[in-house]
Design a protein around this motif. Structure first.
Motif, PDB file in Angstrom:
ATOM      1  N   ASN A  54       0.745  -1.395   0.159  1.00  0.00           N
ATOM      2  CA  ASN A  54      -0.109   0.041  -0.131  1.00  0.00           C
ATOM      3  C   ASN A  54       0.891   1.285  -0.315  1.00  0.00           C
ATOM      4  N   VAL A  55       0.498   2.141  -0.730  1.00  0.00           N
ATOM      5  CA  VAL A  55       0.821   3.743  -0.743  1.00  0.00           C
ATOM      6  C   VAL A  55       0.775   4.174   0.778  1.00  0.00           C
ATOM      7  N   SER A  56       1.518   4.671   1.322  1.00  0.00           N
ATOM      8  CA  SER A  56       1.440   4.925   2.861  1.00  0.00           C
ATOM      9  C   SER A  56       0.616   6.367   2.635  1.00  0.00           C
ATOM     10  N   THR A  57      -0.380   6.468   3.424  1.00  0.00           N
ATOM     11  CA  THR A  57      -1.314   7.447   3.412  1.00  0.00           C
ATOM     12  C   THR A  57      -1.073   8.433   5.064  1.00  0.00           C
ATOM     13  N   ALA A  58      -0.109   7.596   5.605  1.00  0.00           N
ATOM     14  CA  ALA A  58      -0.128   8.153   7.210  1.00  0.00           C
ATOM     15  C   ALA A  58       0.737   9.703   6.853  1.00  0.00           C
ATOM     16  N   GLU A  59       1.550   9.950   5.965  1.00  0.00           N
ATOM     17  CA  GLU A  59       2.198  11.123   5.793  1.00  0.00           C
ATOM     18  C   GLU A  59       1.548  12.272   5.339  1.00  0.00           C
ATOM     19  N   ARG A  60       0.155  11.954   4.782  1.00  0.00           N
ATOM     20  CA  ARG A  60      -0.652  12.890   4.186  1.00  0.00           C
ATOM     21  C   ARG A  60      -1.190  13.814   5.361  1.00  0.00           C
ATOM     22  N   LYS A  61      -0.978  15.231   5.186  1.00  0.00           N
ATOM     23  CA  LYS A  61      -1.202  16.133   6.095  1.00  0.00           C
ATOM     24  C   LYS A  61      -2.804  16.695   5.915  1.00  0.00           C
ATOM     25  N   ALA A  62      -3.329  16.915   7.137  1.00  0.00           N
ATOM     26  CA  ALA A  62      -4.821  17.624   7.397  1.00  0.00           C
ATOM     27  C   ALA A  62      -4.789  18.653   6.327  1.00  0.00           C
ATOM     28  N   LEU A  63      -5.830  18.667   5.526  1.00  0.00           N
ATOM     29  CA  LEU A  63      -5.909  19.573   4.178  1.00  0.00           C
ATOM     30  C   LEU A  63      -7.089  20.829   4.969  1.00  0.00           C
ATOM     31  N   PRO A  64      -6.787  22.103   4.192  1.00  0.00           N
ATOM     32  CA  PRO A  64      -7.756  22.934   4.540  1.00  0.00           C
ATOM     33  C   PRO A  64      -9.492  22.664   4.027  1.00  0.00           C
ATOM     34  N   TRP A  65     -10.447  23.185   4.555  1.00  0.00           N
ATOM     35  CA  TRP A  65     -11.695  22.676   3.918  1.00  0.00           C
ATOM     36  C   TRP A  65     -11.636  23.017   2.512  1.00  0.00           C
ATOM     37  N   ARG A  66     -11.372  24.369   2.193  1.00  0.00           N
ATOM     38  CA  ARG A  66     -11.388  24.641   0.673  1.00  0.00           C
ATOM     39  C   ARG A  66     -10.906  23.665  -0.045  1.00  0.00           C
ATOM     40  N   ALA A  67     -10.047  22.920   0.053  1.00  0.00           N
ATOM     41  CA  ALA A  67      -9.314  21.872  -0.619  1.00  0.00           C
ATOM     42  C   ALA A  67     -10.212  20.617  -0.895  1.00  0.00           C
ATOM     43  N   ILE A  68     -10.914  20.362   0.199  1.00  0.00           N
ATOM     44  CA  ILE A  68     -11.725  18.966  -0.315  1.00  0.00           C
ATOM     45  C   ILE A  68     -12.965  19.251  -0.048  1.00  0.00           C
ATOM     46  N   ARG A  69     -13.556  20.728  -0.262  1.00  0.00           N
ATOM     47  CA  ARG A  69     -15.224  20.946  -0.086  1.00  0.00           C
ATOM     48  C   ARG A  69     -15.950  20.273  -1.007  1.00  0.00           C
ATOM     49  N   LEU A  70     -15.419  20.530  -2.489  1.00  0.00           N
ATOM     50  CA  LEU A  70     -15.998  20.226  -3.699  1.00  0.00           C
ATOM     51  C   LEU A  70     -16.411  18.583  -3.446  1.00  0.00           C
TER      52      LEU A  70
END
Length: 394
Positions: free
Chosen positions: A196-212
């Motif tokens: 698996n591609v590790s997802t642990a290093e992905r940081k929390a994103l601001p709402w505007r980046a995932i709101r769509l």
């Protein structure tokens, strides 16, 4: 094990577990609804479905957290094991006519369904960005098997239960126990999590980046559930029998699942944002047809319900495709919990609107809701996703 072989093995396991879990969910929900009516009143008929939705939301959240900490195989095995125990409890409730016991089992079965829904992100993690949409849509397509075969198994399994001297409606739930157990066994076929591609290093994103994607998936879910759940009462009100209800809902289910790989290819080719936009357009056409032709059971409603399913599919696949590139596993589970939990709003809200103004009002309100991602200014810039994307080896 070679990368290609490991991927095929993982995808086969994910496909199998989703198909089996969806079959178990359809069987227990259908039989549970009828048991609820027999043991109580018609007003209780929605309780098994509500319990399952609640369990699904909790299961998605739990599976996401476990995936981040223990890996995909552990998360799925835990969810499907809980589903197996839940199916056993639900079967006991069906055998002894205890609705509360059945609801507890239905909620636990939902934990496995939540894990199954989250499997699409695990499939996407196995592939590079250029193929993530198709990978996750392939797992969504597995739901077609359960959605179509589940209803066909109700009568034969009920007959077997009657032959064994058990209540007929306990038969489908007993078969669901077998399906859930097989799903738990199939999860052992998943490869070690170093693939698996590790997802642990992905940081929390601001709402505007995932709101769509989040807003689009929630809007599509509420719209779809509201119109879908009110279609059988509308047909009943018009005097149609179960054969007409079954035909129209089958068209809807085909739209929801059967064309998922096409949606995935489209998302890989044109991007998740464009896929979501197409889904909005399809849902708008669907709800407009329902408003204009609320009594057309031969043309208007079948086409409308098919488009309702496919518009949901486009928005679900498009949103999932975007999220699969930027979110850690724990956050994916949290968002899935929100999406599936919103089904309650669609079901309850749809019922209230149906009582106030009929089917056309439900469709009109749903059509207005589906453009929420546009009205809310949710079309985030492409560079927000590009900046957030982790490196992903082919």
């Amino acid at each position: 094990m070679e990368l290609g072989t490991a991927r095929r093995r993982a995808m086969g396991a994910l496909f199998t577990t989703v198909a089996l879990t969806n079959t178990a969910t359809v069987l227990t929900t259908t039989a549970g609804t009828l048991i609820a009516v027999e043991t109580g009143t018609a007003a209780w008929s929605g309780l098994p479905s509500a319990a399952g939705v609640f369990g699904t939301a909790c299961g998605a959240l739990l599976a996401g957290r476990l995936t981040a900490r223990k890996g995909r195989r552990f998360a799925l095995l835990t969810g499907y094991s809980a589903a197996t125990v839940g199916a056993i409890i639900a079967a006991l409730g069906g055998i002894f006519g205890q609705l509360v016991v059945l609801l507890i089992g239905q909620a636990m079965l939902g934990l496995g369904n939540g894990a199954a829904q989250l499997s699409r992100y695990l499939a996407a993690d196995l592939y590079p960005d250029s193929r993530k949409g198709f990978a996750l849509s392939s797992v969504i397509w597995a739901g077609t098997i359960g959605a179509l075969t589940g209803p066909l198994l109700i009568a034969p399994t009920a007959h077997v239960a009657a032959v064994l001297g058990l209540p007929e409606l306990s038969g489908p739930i007993l078969f669901a126990t077998l399906a859930a157990g097989c799903a738990a066994l199939a999860s052992f076929l998943l490869p070690a999590d170093d693939l698996n591609v590790s997802t642990a290093e992905r940081k929390a994103l601001p709402w505007r980046a995932i709101r769509l994607p989040v807003t689009a998936m929630v809007a599509a879910q509420v719209t779809m559930v509201a119109v879908m759940t009110m279609t059988p009462p509308q047909l009943h009100h018009l005097g149609h029998g179960l054969d007409v209800v079954g035909w129209i809902l089958s068209a809807h289910i085909i739209g929801m699942f059967a064309l998922a790989p096409l949606s995935g290819r489209f998302a890989d080719r044109f991007g998740g944002r464009v896929t979501i936009a197409c889904g909005i357009a399809v849902l708008a056409i669907s709800t407009a047809l329902s408003v204009a032709l609320p009594e057309s059971h031969t043309i208007g409603l079948p086409i409308s319900l098919f488009l309702l399913g496919y518009g949901w599919n486009l928005m679900f696949v498009g949103g999932s495709s975007l999220l699969s590139r930027v979110l850690p596993a724990g956050s994916q589970g949290s968002i899935d919990a929100v999406v599936w939990g919103s089904s309650v709003l669609g079901s309850i809200g749809g019922g209230q609107l149906f009582g106030w103004g009929g089917y056309s009002l439900v469709a009109a309100a749903a059509g207005a809701l589906v453009i929420l991602p546009v009205l809310g200014g949710c079309f985030a810039r492409r560079d927000e996703f590009r900046a957030a994307k982790p490196s992903n080896p082919a």
